[in-house]
Design an enzyme around this catalytic site. Structure first.
Site, mmCIF file in Angstrom:
data_model
loop_
_atom_site.group_PDB
_atom_site.id
_atom_site.type_symbol
_atom_site.label_atom_id
_atom_site.label_comp_id
_atom_site.label_asym_id
_atom_site.label_seq_id
_atom_site.Cartn_x
_atom_site.Cartn_y
_atom_site.Cartn_z
ATOM 1 N N ARG A 103 -1.486 -8.063 -4.297
ATOM 2 C CA ARG A 103 -2.395 -7.863 -5.448
ATOM 3 C C ARG A 103 -2.056 -8.900 -6.509
ATOM 4 N NH1 ARG A 103 -1.645 -2.831 -3.022
ATOM 5 N NH2 ARG A 103 -3.612 -2.253 -2.038
ATOM 6 N N ASP A 132 -2.923 -7.520 2.602
ATOM 7 C CA ASP A 132 -3.709 -6.377 2.129
ATOM 8 C C ASP A 132 -5.147 -6.833 1.903
ATOM 9 O OD1 ASP A 132 -4.506 -3.853 0.898
ATOM 10 O OD2 ASP A 132 -2.373 -3.518 0.600
ATOM 11 N N HIS A 213 -6.968 -2.149 5.354
ATOM 12 C CA HIS A 213 -6.328 -3.042 4.371
ATOM 13 C C HIS A 213 -6.199 -4.470 4.925
ATOM 14 C CE1 HIS A 213 -5.218 -0.254 1.129
ATOM 15 N NE2 HIS A 213 -4.919 0.639 2.057
ATOM 16 N N ASP A 279 -2.126 3.067 6.600
ATOM 17 C CA ASP A 279 -2.628 4.010 5.591
ATOM 18 C C ASP A 279 -4.078 3.699 5.248
ATOM 19 O OD1 ASP A 279 -1.773 1.568 4.449
ATOM 20 O OD2 ASP A 279 -1.824 2.441 2.452
ATOM 21 N N GLU A 280 -4.737 4.713 4.706
ATOM 22 C CA GLU A 280 -6.047 4.568 4.064
ATOM 23 C C GLU A 280 -6.997 3.671 4.865
ATOM 24 O OE1 GLU A 280 -4.841 4.887 -0.584
ATOM 25 O OE2 GLU A 280 -4.428 2.941 0.348
ATOM 26 N N TRP A 347 4.806 9.130 2.133
ATOM 27 C CA TRP A 347 4.499 8.750 0.737
ATOM 28 C C TRP A 347 3.799 9.853 -0.032
ATOM 29 C CZ3 TRP A 347 -0.756 7.232 -0.789
ATOM 30 C CH2 TRP A 347 -1.672 7.190 0.271
ATOM 31 N N TYR A 381 7.219 5.953 -6.819
ATOM 32 C CA TYR A 381 6.172 4.964 -7.130
ATOM 33 C C TYR A 381 6.464 4.351 -8.502
ATOM 34 C CZ TYR A 381 3.214 5.262 -3.020
ATOM 35 O OH TYR A 381 2.728 5.139 -1.737
ATOM 36 N N ASP A 383 5.065 1.961 -9.904
ATOM 37 C CA ASP A 383 3.878 1.503 -10.657
ATOM 38 C C ASP A 383 3.284 2.661 -11.467
ATOM 39 O OD1 ASP A 383 3.138 2.773 -8.263
ATOM 40 O OD2 ASP A 383 1.261 1.644 -8.079
ATOM 41 N N TRP A 430 4.054 -1.270 -6.163
ATOM 42 C CA TRP A 430 2.670 -1.736 -5.967
ATOM 43 C C TRP A 430 2.280 -2.585 -7.168
ATOM 44 C CZ3 TRP A 430 1.146 -1.239 -1.229
ATOM 45 C CH2 TRP A 430 1.593 -0.167 -0.448
#
Ligand code: ACM
Ligand code: ZN
Length: 489
Positions: A103, A132, A213, A279-280, A347, A381, A383, A430
């Protein structure tokens, strides 16, 4: 006060050692170190004796000797070291920090500085998030477009912009209109970082996200998406959040592409563990893709959930055949038939994923025979906001205070007989809302020190108030090293 609390009251070691006795008020300036092997000392552990005529260190491995040295540096001020005897060993063997270069890109000098500070606190894993939706940071031979397109974002969210949900379910953010990149690592960069980390007993675990991702890779090779027309802009995703376009796992050429990437990763990263994300992963594109539907029919998978499990199994076995174990975010182990050698990274402790696919708790993962690394959002986390007064930096949301990090109990909720599967844990950096090294360091330290203590000490961790006292000393030391450590209280 017990002997150990008294001793710790005089000396500021982070993480706190297992056993320490101090000869009150006595110091030496003779810091000549003699090392010896003692096979009875646990892995990464050490015995350290500081006497008037020098320092003696015993360990059963090189990591233990290294940690004795780090402890000695923490004990020594202005060339003087108190006379102490320490017996020490870690509770957990995976003591990690995750680093998101996608990112925002930090580069190898920041990475090396981070690894150096990590090693002072006895962390031994850097989980390097290299790919990502928003950026691809590896230059893979044979795939030049990965960095040509995948490492340059056409625009990014403006500093201070927040994610907005549109009525049609999509998201938007105000953009800065500036190209970001190209930012990526060459093979020489990777070898340099891996060697630098190895000297400090830090293992680099690279992460190649799949099958979701992967939008930045698809920007380079749209033909590996179910709907190549969605990649016409040839840019990684411009805003934060999760892309719907994922790897077309019905396409054999897309599978071969990922194999080639992973082959390269196996070649340049000596780690026996490779992170493959998982993930996701939205499954919407697979529902209407003829190739993905054909794979579901041919392999008798029934649905797209099992299609993801098929892809996971494929890459787990591909890497296993190359002598590697995989780790991935907990939901990558949801489907059928994934070998127990695959490791899970937990997570969520009750929270659902944004994709709504469900999750596996550490106890469920361990019951299926998977080893587990804990990184719950509620404690790990970094962030998330740390709830400081006058904090100048932006956070993604949520709250993880220093006390929450220190309170982390990585075996919570896991039955005694399954705890052998809990290898440890890590803090996650992150970087959606983390713009540069100063921002990163502020979010990371001192919270990562609290995690380091939770990981090193486990159940025998001293009280938080005691940690705070020692950490105040360490904040001064970190600041003197040029680390932008946030206040301790
Ligand atoms: C994650 O935070 N998406 C693993
Ligand atoms: Zn497809």
């Amino acid at each position: 006060m017990t002997a150990i609390t008294l001793a710790l009251a005089a000396i500021a070691l982070v993480p706190a050692p297992q056993k320490m006795s101090v000869t009150d008020g006595a110091f030496t300036t003779n810091l000549t170190v003699t090392c010896a092997r003692d096979e009875k000392i646990p892995a990464e552990g050490y015995r350290l004796k500081v006497e008037a005529d020098g320092v003696k260190v015993w360990s059963s491995d090189d990591a233990g000797r290294f940690y004795a040295g780090e402890t000695l540096k923490q004990l020594t001020e202005k060339g003087k070291c108190p006379l102490v005897e320490i017996e020490d060993a870690p509770r957990y063997k995976w003591r990690g920090v995750h680093f998101d270069d996608c990112r925002h890109f930090f580069g190898k000098e920041t990475l090396k500085k981070t690894i150096n500070v990590m090693s002072q606190y006895k962390f031994n894993v850097l989980h390097w998030h290299l790919t990502d939706d928003q950026g691809w940071r590896l230059d893979v031979p044979g795939y030049p477009d990965l960095v040509k397109y995948g490492a340059v974002r056409r625009a990014s969210p403006k500093h201070g912009a927040r994610m907005m949900r549109n009525p049609d379910g999509t998201s938007s953010m105000a953009l800065d209109g500036q190209a970001y990149g190209p930012f990526f690592y060459t093979e020489a960069d990777i070898r340099e970082v891996v060697a630098y980390a190895a000297e400090r007993h830090v293992r680099i675990v690279p992460e190649i996200e799949l099958p979701g991702h992967v939008f930045a890779a698809l920007a380079a090779y749209p033909e590996f998406a179910c709907n190549p027309e969605n990649l016409a802009a040839r840019s990684p995703r411009l805003i934060w959040g999760v892309e719907q376009d994922v790897l077309c796992v019905g396409n054999d050429r897309a599978i071969r592409f990922m194999e080639d990437v992973l082959d390269y990763v196996c070649r340049v990263f000596p780690s026996e563990v490779i992170h493959i994300g998982g993930d996701e992963c939205p499954r919407k594109r697979w529902e209407s893709c003829p190739k993905c539907q054909k794979r579901i029919r041919d392999e008798r998978l029934g649905d797209t959930k099992n299609l993801q499990a098929w892809a996971t199994r494929h890459f787990v076995e591909f890497l296993f055949a190359r002598g590697k174990r995989t780790i991935g975010w907990d939901e990558y182990l949801l489907g059928e038939g994934i070998p127990a050698t695959a490791m899970g990274m937990s997570w969520r402790l009750g929270e659902t994923a944004s994709t709504g696919h469900g999750w596996l708790s550490p106890a469920e993962l361990a019951a299926k025979g998977h080893d587990v690394v804990m990184t719950p959002m509620s404690a790990c986390y970094l962030d998330y906001r740390q709830e400081l007064e006058d904090d100048p930096f932006e956070y993604i949301g949520g709250v993880v205070t220093l006390a929450q990090c220190h309170a982390a109990d990585f075996c919570a909720g896991v039955p005694q007989e399954l705890r052998k599967h809990i290898l440890g844990g890590q803090g996650n950096n992150w970087s959606e809302y983390t713009w540069n090294q100063y921002d990163l360091e502020w979010k990371m330290w001192p919270r990562a020190c609290a995690l380091a203590e939770a990981l090193w000490c486990g159940e025998r961790k001293p009280a938080f108030a005691d940690f705070v006292r020692r950490m105040k000393v360490h904040r001064k030391r970190l600041t003197a090293q040029g680390v932008n450590c946030a206040p301790v209280e």
